[in-house]
Each structure stands twice: as structure tokens, then as C-alpha cells.
Design an enzyme around this catalytic site. Structure first.
Site, mmCIF file in Angstrom:
data_model
loop_
_atom_site.group_PDB
_atom_site.id
_atom_site.type_symbol
_atom_site.label_atom_id
_atom_site.label_comp_id
_atom_site.label_asym_id
_atom_site.label_seq_id
_atom_site.Cartn_x
_atom_site.Cartn_y
_atom_site.Cartn_z
ATOM 1 N N LYS A 22 0.841 -1.203 0.000
ATOM 2 C CA LYS A 22 0.000 0.000 0.000
ATOM 3 C C LYS A 22 0.875 1.251 0.000
ATOM 4 O O LYS A 22 0.651 2.199 -0.758
ATOM 5 C CB LYS A 22 -0.917 0.011 1.230
ATOM 6 C CG LYS A 22 -1.560 1.373 1.507
ATOM 7 C CD LYS A 22 -2.383 1.368 2.777
ATOM 8 C CE LYS A 22 -1.632 1.515 4.044
ATOM 9 N NZ LYS A 22 -1.202 2.896 4.361
ATOM 10 N N ASN A 23 1.901 1.271 0.846
ATOM 11 C CA ASN A 23 2.711 2.476 1.018
ATOM 12 C C ASN A 23 3.724 2.693 -0.097
ATOM 13 O O ASN A 23 4.482 3.652 -0.072
ATOM 14 C CB ASN A 23 3.391 2.464 2.397
ATOM 15 C CG ASN A 23 2.364 2.649 3.486
ATOM 16 O OD1 ASN A 23 1.212 3.001 3.221
ATOM 17 N ND2 ASN A 23 2.755 2.393 4.721
ATOM 18 N N CYS A 119 -4.567 12.083 13.408
ATOM 19 C CA CYS A 119 -5.252 10.782 13.373
ATOM 20 C C CYS A 119 -5.018 10.099 14.705
ATOM 21 O O CYS A 119 -4.299 10.626 15.558
ATOM 22 C CB CYS A 119 -4.797 9.956 12.184
ATOM 23 S SG CYS A 119 -3.287 9.050 12.461
ATOM 24 N N ARG A 124 0.535 14.291 13.664
ATOM 25 C CA ARG A 124 1.026 14.085 12.291
ATOM 26 C C ARG A 124 1.003 15.354 11.442
ATOM 27 O O ARG A 124 0.354 15.389 10.392
ATOM 28 C CB ARG A 124 0.280 12.943 11.621
ATOM 29 C CG ARG A 124 0.367 11.649 12.423
ATOM 30 C CD ARG A 124 -0.248 10.484 11.721
ATOM 31 N NE ARG A 124 0.531 10.035 10.577
ATOM 32 C CZ ARG A 124 0.177 9.008 9.796
ATOM 33 N NH1 ARG A 124 -0.946 8.374 10.047
ATOM 34 N NH2 ARG A 124 0.933 8.628 8.792
ATOM 35 N N ASP A 310 5.055 0.285 12.155
ATOM 36 C CA ASP A 310 3.832 -0.354 11.641
ATOM 37 C C ASP A 310 3.742 -1.826 12.013
ATOM 38 O O ASP A 310 2.762 -2.483 11.663
ATOM 39 C CB ASP A 310 3.749 -0.196 10.116
ATOM 40 C CG ASP A 310 3.550 1.256 9.693
ATOM 41 O OD1 ASP A 310 3.722 1.550 8.499
ATOM 42 O OD2 ASP A 310 3.250 2.081 10.568
ATOM 43 N N ARG A 402 -8.522 -0.716 5.011
ATOM 44 C CA ARG A 402 -7.762 0.325 4.332
ATOM 45 C C ARG A 402 -6.415 -0.178 3.828
ATOM 46 O O ARG A 402 -5.844 0.361 2.898
ATOM 47 C CB ARG A 402 -7.492 1.498 5.287
ATOM 48 C CG ARG A 402 -8.712 2.337 5.648
ATOM 49 C CD ARG A 402 -8.271 3.571 6.379
ATOM 50 N NE ARG A 402 -7.088 4.111 5.757
ATOM 51 C CZ ARG A 402 -6.072 4.656 6.447
ATOM 52 N NH1 ARG A 402 -6.131 4.720 7.762
ATOM 53 N NH2 ARG A 402 -5.014 5.107 5.814
HETATM 54 C C1 EPZ Z 1 4.438 6.862 6.574
HETATM 55 O O1 EPZ Z 1 3.630 7.882 7.171
HETATM 56 C C2 EPZ Z 1 3.524 5.645 6.417
HETATM 57 N N1 EPZ Z 1 2.410 6.002 5.563
HETATM 58 C C3 EPZ Z 1 3.022 5.208 7.797
HETATM 59 O O2 EPZ Z 1 2.262 4.004 7.638
HETATM 60 C C4 EPZ Z 1 4.206 4.882 8.673
HETATM 61 O O3 EPZ Z 1 3.752 4.597 9.976
HETATM 62 C C5 EPZ Z 1 5.157 6.102 8.744
HETATM 63 O O4 EPZ Z 1 5.547 6.514 7.424
HETATM 64 C C6 EPZ Z 1 6.423 5.792 9.515
HETATM 65 O O5 EPZ Z 1 7.089 4.699 8.998
HETATM 66 C C7 EPZ Z 1 2.587 5.996 4.213
HETATM 67 O O6 EPZ Z 1 3.639 5.725 3.679
HETATM 68 C C8 EPZ Z 1 1.394 6.347 3.383
HETATM 69 P P1 EPZ Z 1 6.384 10.261 8.701
HETATM 70 P P2 EPZ Z 1 4.146 9.399 7.206
HETATM 71 O O7 EPZ Z 1 6.203 11.553 7.980
HETATM 72 O O8 EPZ Z 1 4.975 9.676 6.033
HETATM 73 C C9 EPZ Z 1 6.580 13.577 12.142
HETATM 74 C C10 EPZ Z 1 0.406 2.582 7.825
HETATM 75 O O9 EPZ Z 1 -0.022 1.974 8.827
HETATM 76 N N2 EPZ Z 1 6.416 14.579 11.066
HETATM 77 O O10 EPZ Z 1 7.566 9.456 8.362
HETATM 78 O O11 EPZ Z 1 2.959 10.247 7.466
HETATM 79 C C11 EPZ Z 1 5.340 12.690 12.299
HETATM 80 O O12 EPZ Z 1 4.353 13.299 13.080
HETATM 81 C C12 EPZ Z 1 0.874 4.034 7.995
HETATM 82 O O13 EPZ Z 1 0.468 2.094 6.704
HETATM 83 C C13 EPZ Z 1 6.439 15.931 11.394
HETATM 84 O O14 EPZ Z 1 6.589 16.305 12.564
HETATM 85 O O15 EPZ Z 1 5.053 9.376 8.517
HETATM 86 C C14 EPZ Z 1 5.933 11.433 12.931
HETATM 87 O O16 EPZ Z 1 6.057 11.624 14.296
HETATM 88 C C15 EPZ Z 1 0.583 4.574 9.346
HETATM 89 N N3 EPZ Z 1 6.281 16.838 10.385
HETATM 90 C C16 EPZ Z 1 7.301 11.350 12.265
HETATM 91 O O17 EPZ Z 1 7.606 12.665 11.781
HETATM 92 C C17 EPZ Z 1 6.118 16.465 9.071
HETATM 93 O O18 EPZ Z 1 5.971 17.327 8.186
HETATM 94 C C18 EPZ Z 1 7.407 10.356 11.112
HETATM 95 O O19 EPZ Z 1 6.306 10.558 10.273
HETATM 96 C C19 EPZ Z 1 6.108 15.094 8.761
HETATM 97 C C20 EPZ Z 1 6.274 14.161 9.772
#
Ligand code: EPZ
Length: 426
Positions: A22-23, A119, A124, A310, A402
């Protein structure tokens, strides 16, 4: 709203084939916005998030056609991009809609994208995406819940960007934006997830010039335009990990096919430490068996190649059956223990201190009604229900739909006593 009814206590046996990731499929579909030519994507999982993404692309005037047999193949053609907008109605159901921001800015020089909001697992924010785009010259305002972005002169400029924090979709968004920017972009402190590397492979097939995939520094030479391409997305390592734990927690014997063991190193090492027998049969097959006498082991979630967040909920379910105390530390998301209280309703013995959960085991779990709060938490509850005594009802399984293709059918074929109950929405 559908529910799952599971009767625990059966050892799972047999072979299961893993679907596409998916990702990886989500950014690949967004990348199709970067060209007016056809992009054909194979091995796309049949899960709700991909349907949402295709609705989003269609809303932007892209033509999306899907062939379902045998796996999902998508042909996407964004001839024109007259509607560079991602509406709240779609974005609220799927945060990953933010992945259209970079391609829209790159191709159209303008974008109006609803802010995703928080969420269950955390606030996030997307500030790192916006800061990086501003470094590429974009003028960005946020009002009425929307990001309004514009590239002066209609084109982004290459820049030297260091992400303050490693972000997966942030890396993917800016990587896509940089492929059509003026000049060179250097991205530092990038995410190294296999899904990011898979996106680089697709973009290169589309004619993008990128170096450094798999490392934390990407160097992109902007092009005037990109072409169409054909690409098969990688298998879903989180789905594979979930079935590995299903085999271990039920003391079964499973062969997991169409996966990529090289993407699962940290998880495989941890499962071996807990005492699970794992055989990597070949570069796309893993056998898991003999999940008896499990021993507690601590884990800390990290960015790739560390232990994936995850897989945290699924791992927590497993160590409820292990001898001793396992400390599960979550470092990526600030609120990712919602499944713990549901596991405690099933009889698990878990103490939570800040970002650390202490899981005491082994405990006999008993079936009851539990609530799914997010995609991976639901997977953890399904695994716990497979070993619980009696019947478990998991509510709000729309979360699991999802991101898991045909999970009920796949588990039943392995001998699980599981069924989907269609309940009318109240
Ligand atoms: C991706 O989410 C995945 N989703 C998530 O999978 C996964 O948990 C996550 O990466 C971490 O591996 C997809 O690829 C669609 P991040 P993403 O930006 O990109 C903070 C699933 O179950 N952050 O790497 O949204 C954030 O809050 C999902 O399939 C900021 O502060 O995660 C988090 O604490 C759930 N500011 C950390 O960084 C930003 O602008 C990592 O988030 C962006 C992120």
C-alpha cells in the site's frame, strides 16, 4: 459497519501470498501526475486507500482505469491537470492524499490541498513538507483548512534541503517535486524505507535523474518533462510481517510467498530473538514455525532499517505470549498504544509509561468485544484473537480494510476460524 468474529486456538498452516505494498502504491499513483503520458502500475493491492487515491486523481482530471484480474493493474493518464486540488472530503479519509502536493506543484506550479489533520496515532503535522517546498521557492498559505501553494513563474527551483526529522511521505513528496524543478535538488536526512526506493525506481523509468536511493541523501537533477512508464510495486513488508507473527503466535507453520525477506531484516532478527523459527527459503519466500516457549524481548521502533512502527502492535500481541517482560518503546508516533488497552480487555498484562509499554507474559487471552482504532492496531487485535480462548468480536474493521487485501479470506485459507459480519451502520 463490518465486524470480525474470530474463535481462537487453531494453529495456522499452509501458504499465503503477499499483496503489493500500500505504502508504495500510493506514491506511485501520485507520481503519475508528473507526466501527460500513460503510467501503468502492476501488483496494486485491492485495499480501500488505493480506491480513495484513484478517486482523488480522477477529481484532478486524470483518467484512471483498473483491471482487477489477477492482481490490480492501474493505468493512469493525467493528460491535463486543470483541477490541481485535493478536497477535504477525500483527504479526511486518507492522510496520504498529501502525496499529491509535490507532483501538483511540480507539474502545474499550483496546488490547493486540504490539510490532513491528526489521526488516532498522533498529530502528524506536514510542516516539513511545506518548509521544503518553500525552500524550492513556493509561496504557501494555509487558510480554511487548506494549503494554497504557488510556484512563482510556474516552476519550482532546485534547493539544498535537510529534513529536520526523517519523514517518509515528506521525502517522497519533495523527491517528486524536485524531478521537474529548475536545476539540482539535494535532499538530506531522507527516509530510506523500501517504498521510497521503489518510488525512485519508478521515477527513473519516467526519465527522472536521481542518485542515492537507499541512502539518506538524494540528489535530483530537474527535468523539463517526464514520460510514461510501466512499474510493478514491491510486496507489502508489513503484511508479510503480520502473517509471520500470525504463524508464530498460533504455534503454526506458514510459508509466506511473494514477499521480500531483505526488507524485513530487523523484524526477522527480533522474532528469532523471541524464539520463533524462521527460514528464509529464497529471496521471495519465508517459512515461520515452532512458535513455542517464546521468550520476552525488548523492542524500540525506529526509521528504516530499524524495527518498523507499523509492526509494533502486532509484536505487542506476540509478546503477550512470551515468558518474561518485554519493553515495547514507540519513538515515531506519540499516541500509538491504543491497542494496548484493548489487549488488556482480553486479559493481557501491560503497563504503559509514556512511550514505553511493559508487556508481562505469558498470559492466557480470552475472547471479548474490542474496538479497532487504526490500521495496524486492528492487525494486532486480529493476531491476539487468533490465540484467545473463545470468541472475539473486533468492531470498526473498516480500519483494517484500508490496508490489508482479503485478510479474512487469507486467514481462513490457513485454518483460522474467522468471519466478516456485515452489520448495518447505526
Ligand atoms: C508513513 O507515514 C507511512 N504512511 C506510515 O504508515 C508509517 O507509519 C510512517 O511513514 C512511519 O514509517 C505511508 O507511507 C502512506 P512520517 P508518514 O512523515 O509519512 C513527524 C500505515 O499503517 N512529522 O515518516 O505520514 C510525524 O508526526 C501508515 O500504513 C512531522 O513532525 O510518517 C511522525 O512523528 C501509518 N512533520 C514522524 O515525523 C512532518 O511534516 C514520522 O512521520 C512530517 C512528519
Amino acid at each position: 459497519m463490518d465486524k470480525f468474529r474470530i474463535r481462537g486456538g487453531r494453529a495456522l498452516r499452509g501458504t499465503v501470498a503477499i499483496s503489493g505494498a500500500k505504502n508504495s502504491a500510493l506514491p506511485a499513483m501520485a507520481a503519475a501526475l508528473l507526466t501527460a503520458e500513460k503510467v501503468t502500475l502492476h501488483n496494486i493491492p485491492k485495499v480501500r486507500d488505493l480506491i480513495t487515491m484513484s478517486k482523488l486523481l480522477a477529481f484532478m482530471d486524470a483518467k484512471v482505469s483498473v483491471t482487477e484480474i489477477p492482481s490490480s493493474d492501474y493505468v493512469i493518464e493525467a493528460l491535463t491537470l486543470n483541477h490541481a486540488e485535493a478536497p477535504y472530503e477525500l483527504v479526511k479519509t486518507m492522510r496520504a492524499s498529501i502525496l499529491t502536493l509535490g507532483p501538483l506543484m511540480a507539474r502545474a506550479g499550483i496546488a490547493r490541498v486540504s490539510l490532513p489533520g491528526g489521526c488516532a496515532i498522533g498529530a502528524r503535522p506536514v510542516d516539513l513538507h511545506l518548509t521544503a517546498l518553500e525552500q524550492m521557492g513556493a509561496k504557501i498559505t494555509t487558510s480554511h483548512g487548506y494549503i494554497e501553494a504557488k510556484a512563482p513563474g510556474g516552476r519550482l527551483k532546485g534547493a539544498h534541503i535537510r529534513f529536520e526529522k526523517i519523514t517518509v511521505t515528506g521525502t517522497e513528496n519533495i523527491l517528486m517535486a524536485a524531478t521537474l524543478a529548475e536545476g539540482e535538488t539535494i535532499l538530506e536526512n531522507c527516509a530510506r524505507e523500501p517504498e521510497v526506493t521503489d518510488l525512485v525506481h519508478l521515477l527513473k523509468k519516467m526519465g527522472a535523474s536521481i542518485e542515492g536511493e537507499g541512502t539518506s541523501t538524494l540528489r535530483i537533477q530537474g527535468a523539463d518533462k517526464l514520460r510514461g512508464a510501466e512499474h510493478s510495486v514491491i510486496p507489502d513488508r508489513i503484511e508479510a510481517g503480520t502473517f509471520l507473527i500470525a504463524g508464530a503466535i498460533t504455534q503454526g507453520d506458514l510459508t509466506i510467498m511473494h514477499c521480500q525477506p531483505k526488507h524485513l531484516c530487523s523484524l526477522l532478527a527480533k522474532l528469532k530473538q523471541v524464539g520463533v523459527q524462521i527460514d528464509v527459503v529464497d529471496d521471495s519466500t519465508i517459512r515461520v514455525h515452532n512458535g513455542v516457549d517464546l521468550t520476552a524481548a525488548d523492542v524500540t521502533t525506529e526509521e528504516y532499517p530499524g524495527f518498523p512502527t507499523d509492526m509494533q502492535a502486532q509484536y505487542m500481541a506476540l509478546v503477550t505470549q512470551a515468558q518474561g517482560v518485554s519493553a515495547v518503546t514507540e519513538t515515531i508516533f506519540e499516541n500509538r498504544f491504543l491497542h494496548a488497552s484493548e489487549l488488556m480487555r482480553m486479559g493481557a498484562n501491560i503497563g504503559i509509561e509514556d512511550h514505553r509499554a511493559l508487556v508481562h507474559g505469558p498470559t492466557k487471552l480470552s475472547g471479548t468485544t474490542v474496538q479497532a482504532s487504526d490500521l495496524r492496531a486492528s492487525a494486532g487485535l486480529v493476531l491476539a484473537a487468533l490465540v484467545a480462548q473463545g470468541e472475539t468480536i473486533i468492531e470498526r474493521v473498516y480500519h483494517i480494510d484500508r490496508g490489508y487485501q482479503d485478510i479474512v479470506e487469507k486467514l481462513s485459507a490457513l485454518g483460522a476460524d474467522i468471519e466478516r459480519v456485515h452489520a448495518p451502520s447505526v
